[in-house]
Design a protein around this motif. Structure first.
Motif, PDB file in Angstrom:
ATOM      1  N   TRP A 166      43.554  -7.784 -15.357  1.00 53.99           N
ATOM      2  CA  TRP A 166      42.609  -8.890 -15.524  1.00 53.99           C
ATOM      3  C   TRP A 166      41.277  -8.554 -14.850  1.00 53.99           C
ATOM      4  O   TRP A 166      40.211  -8.814 -15.394  1.00 53.99           O
ATOM      5  CB  TRP A 166      43.213 -10.163 -14.942  1.00 53.99           C
ATOM      6  N   ASP A 167      41.357  -7.961 -13.655  1.00 53.73           N
ATOM      7  CA  ASP A 167      40.147  -7.619 -12.911  1.00 53.73           C
ATOM      8  C   ASP A 167      39.305  -6.563 -13.613  1.00 53.73           C
ATOM      9  O   ASP A 167      38.108  -6.454 -13.362  1.00 53.73           O
ATOM     10  CB  ASP A 167      40.505  -7.133 -11.503  1.00 53.73           C
ATOM     11  N   SER A 197      36.018  -7.315 -19.021  1.00 51.72           N
ATOM     12  CA  SER A 197      34.663  -7.872 -18.997  1.00 51.72           C
ATOM     13  C   SER A 197      34.786  -9.395 -19.055  1.00 51.72           C
ATOM     14  O   SER A 197      35.851  -9.936 -19.381  1.00 51.72           O
ATOM     15  CB  SER A 197      33.855  -7.363 -20.193  1.00 51.72           C
ATOM     16  N   LEU A 198      33.727 -10.094 -18.754  1.00 52.10           N
ATOM     17  CA  LEU A 198      33.745 -11.547 -18.791  1.00 52.10           C
ATOM     18  C   LEU A 198      34.093 -12.048 -20.194  1.00 52.10           C
ATOM     19  O   LEU A 198      34.907 -12.968 -20.355  1.00 52.10           O
ATOM     20  CB  LEU A 198      32.392 -12.114 -18.341  1.00 52.10           C
ATOM     21  N   LYS A 234      37.743 -11.678 -20.790  1.00 47.69           N
ATOM     22  CA  LYS A 234      38.526 -12.685 -20.059  1.00 47.69           C
ATOM     23  C   LYS A 234      38.579 -13.997 -20.831  1.00 47.69           C
ATOM     24  O   LYS A 234      39.642 -14.616 -20.938  1.00 47.69           O
ATOM     25  CB  LYS A 234      37.943 -12.906 -18.664  1.00 47.69           C
ATOM     26  N   PHE A 235      37.453 -14.417 -21.384  1.00 49.39           N
ATOM     27  CA  PHE A 235      37.439 -15.650 -22.178  1.00 49.39           C
ATOM     28  C   PHE A 235      38.330 -15.519 -23.409  1.00 49.39           C
ATOM     29  O   PHE A 235      39.110 -16.408 -23.726  1.00 49.39           O
ATOM     30  CB  PHE A 235      36.013 -16.017 -22.595  1.00 49.39           C
TER      31      PHE A 235
END
Length: 84
Positions: A24-25, A28-29, A32-33
């Motif tokens: 998860w880390d 990219s943003l 994640k969405f």
């Protein structure tokens, strides 16, 4: 009673293992969405494949596979081969 059980099942599915947390880390943003939206349909983050074009997140749901590109584009019918 049934609603309480369903809620517990949903909460349990949201708990990530340390391996999933590490993956998860690395997303990219946008990924994640997109990953969050697919987990609502039962998909789980399996691994991330890196290439010159960027990172691709691979998600699995039973026998189905989905990919998410660096920019968050979801493909629920990817043409990839996953080794067993």
């Amino acid at each position: 009673m049934h609603a309480v059980f369903e809620r517990e099942v949903l909460l349990e599915r949201r708990q990530y293992t340390s391996e999933q947390s590490t993956l998860w880390d690395k997303l990219s943003l946008a990924q994640k969405f997109a990953t969050s939206s697919l987990t609502q349909f039962g998909y789980d983050l399996a691994f991330i494949r890196s290439s010159k074009a960027g990172k691709v997140a691979i998600l699995r749901c039973e026998s189905k596979t989905a990919t998410i590109s660096d920019d968050g584009e979801i493909d629920t019918s990817p043409s990839i081969v996953i080794r067993p």
